[in-house]
Enzyme design. Structure first.
Site, PDB file in Angstrom:
ATOM      1  N   ASP A  11      26.979  49.392  34.693  1.00 38.16           N
ATOM      2  CA  ASP A  11      28.366  48.958  34.713  1.00 38.16           C
ATOM      3  C   ASP A  11      28.410  47.529  35.269  1.00 38.16           C
ATOM      4  O   ASP A  11      27.402  47.008  35.750  1.00 38.16           O
ATOM      5  CB  ASP A  11      29.170  49.930  35.593  1.00 38.16           C
ATOM      6  CG  ASP A  11      30.611  49.521  35.752  1.00 38.16           C
ATOM      7  OD1 ASP A  11      31.246  49.165  34.746  1.00 38.16           O
ATOM      8  OD2 ASP A  11      31.112  49.539  36.893  1.00 38.16           O
ATOM      9  N   ALA A  13      31.747  45.474  37.168  1.00 36.03           N
ATOM     10  CA  ALA A  13      32.453  45.354  38.448  1.00 36.03           C
ATOM     11  C   ALA A  13      32.165  46.541  39.361  1.00 36.03           C
ATOM     12  O   ALA A  13      32.324  47.695  38.975  1.00 36.03           O
ATOM     13  CB  ALA A  13      33.957  45.232  38.209  1.00 36.03           C
ATOM     14  N   LYS A  53      41.120  49.138  29.999  1.00 40.28           N
ATOM     15  CA  LYS A  53      42.262  48.676  30.780  1.00 40.28           C
ATOM     16  C   LYS A  53      43.615  49.168  30.241  1.00 40.28           C
ATOM     17  O   LYS A  53      44.526  49.440  31.015  1.00 40.28           O
ATOM     18  CB  LYS A  53      42.231  47.148  30.906  1.00 40.28           C
ATOM     19  CG  LYS A  53      40.957  46.614  31.564  1.00 40.28           C
ATOM     20  CD  LYS A  53      40.564  47.394  32.833  1.00 40.28           C
ATOM     21  CE  LYS A  53      39.240  46.939  33.407  1.00 40.28           C
ATOM     22  NZ  LYS A  53      38.655  47.905  34.365  1.00 40.28           N
ATOM     23  N   ASP A 187      29.793  52.952  39.405  1.00 40.82           N
ATOM     24  CA  ASP A 187      30.440  53.217  40.692  1.00 40.82           C
ATOM     25  C   ASP A 187      31.703  54.056  40.549  1.00 40.82           C
ATOM     26  O   ASP A 187      32.372  54.318  41.547  1.00 40.82           O
ATOM     27  CB  ASP A 187      30.785  51.886  41.387  1.00 40.82           C
ATOM     28  CG  ASP A 187      31.782  51.065  40.582  1.00 40.82           C
ATOM     29  OD1 ASP A 187      32.916  50.876  41.059  1.00 40.82           O
ATOM     30  OD2 ASP A 187      31.437  50.615  39.473  1.00 40.82           O
TER      31      ASP A 187
END
Length: 270
Positions: A11, A13, A53, A187
């Protein structure tokens, strides 16, 4: 060489850049405010992290507290047109801001070098759309992080997370012979689901990312007790999503790879 890891798919960010995953969270707050003068908190903005998003904004609108605020202001729940308007506000803000959060997280560059020294290829994918990634990728490259391949959340007709498609597109692009020889590192829960749905080993990052939710500077000055509480909160969410392993950050990945290689050699599969 057959029964070992041949690729890791990372991933962005909160995993390789942007410790704490702050670039997207702050922008969601600003986009809601700019488009409709509706306030959401950073904690709320973090809840659906890992999705594309547009889907993230949709999920935020369904949070009970956010929906209640929306109902109070507009007398109805958020519509698809509302999501489009927030997304339209989000995109230029995110494109402008993402370069400021492009520095690799501590340990990432050394870990990538160690993996490549073992012949492991470096794939990547993100909940960011391509317009954002086209700014982030070269900025990260200037700081020394250059994966072998990247996929954006809007690249594939099939969709993004929690589906397996971005991870599988990396498998194709990198020419990996079996998904069981791949590790997906993320994460956030949707990225763990992505890896599992793709048939890969999955590793969650409990400290560097969204669930821990602290800046690098705040983390450095945090008490051991506070770190332990936040780590446990993040790890429990990642394990609940099905992660095979959870470590603090990408700096801890090499030991996990060695453990997975031993399991593969014994005939185990994800």
């Amino acid at each position: 060489m057959m029964n070992r890891i041949h690729a890791v798919i990372l991933d962005w960010a909160g995993t390789t850049v942007d410790f704490g995953s702050f670039a997207p969270t702050q922008i969601f707050v600003e986009a809601f405010r700019q488009a409709f003068d509706v306030e959401i908190t950073l904690a709320e903005a973090r809840v659906p992290m890992g999705l594309g998003k547009w889907q993230h904004i949709e999920a935020l609108g369904k949070l009970p507290a956010v929906d209640a605020r929306w109902q109070a202001k507009f007398g109805r729940s958020m519509s698809a047109a509302d999501i489009d308007a927030i997304y339209a506000a989000f995109m230029p803000l995110q494109i402008a801001k993402v370069v400021d959060f492009s520095s690799p997280i501590a340990g990432v560059i050394d870990t990538i070098a160690a993996l490549r020294a073992e012949g492991i290829k470096i794939g990547s994918c993100s909940g960011y759309p391509r317009a954002v990634m086209e700014r982030l990728v070269p900025a990260a490259a200037e700081h020394g992080y250059r994966p072998d391949h990247w996929v954006a959340t809007d690249d594939l007709a099939a969709g993004g997370r929690p589906g397996p498609w971005m991870a599988l597109q990396n498998v194709i692009a990198l020419g990996i012979d079996a998904v069981a020889h791949c590790v997906k590192v993320d994460d956030a829960a949707p990225g763990i689901s992505e890896g599992l749905n793709a048939g890969m080993w999955t590793v969650g990052l409990a400290v560097s990312g969204n669930e821990f939710g602290a800046t690098w500077d705040a983390y450095q000055t945090m008490s051991k007790e506070d770190v332990a509480v936040r780590r446990e909160h993040a790890a429990s969410k990642l394990y609940a999503a099905g992660a095979h392993y959870v470590v603090d950050s990408l700096a801890d990945l090499s030991g996990v790879i060695a453990h997975i290689n031993a399991r593969l050699a014994q005939g185990e599969r994800p």
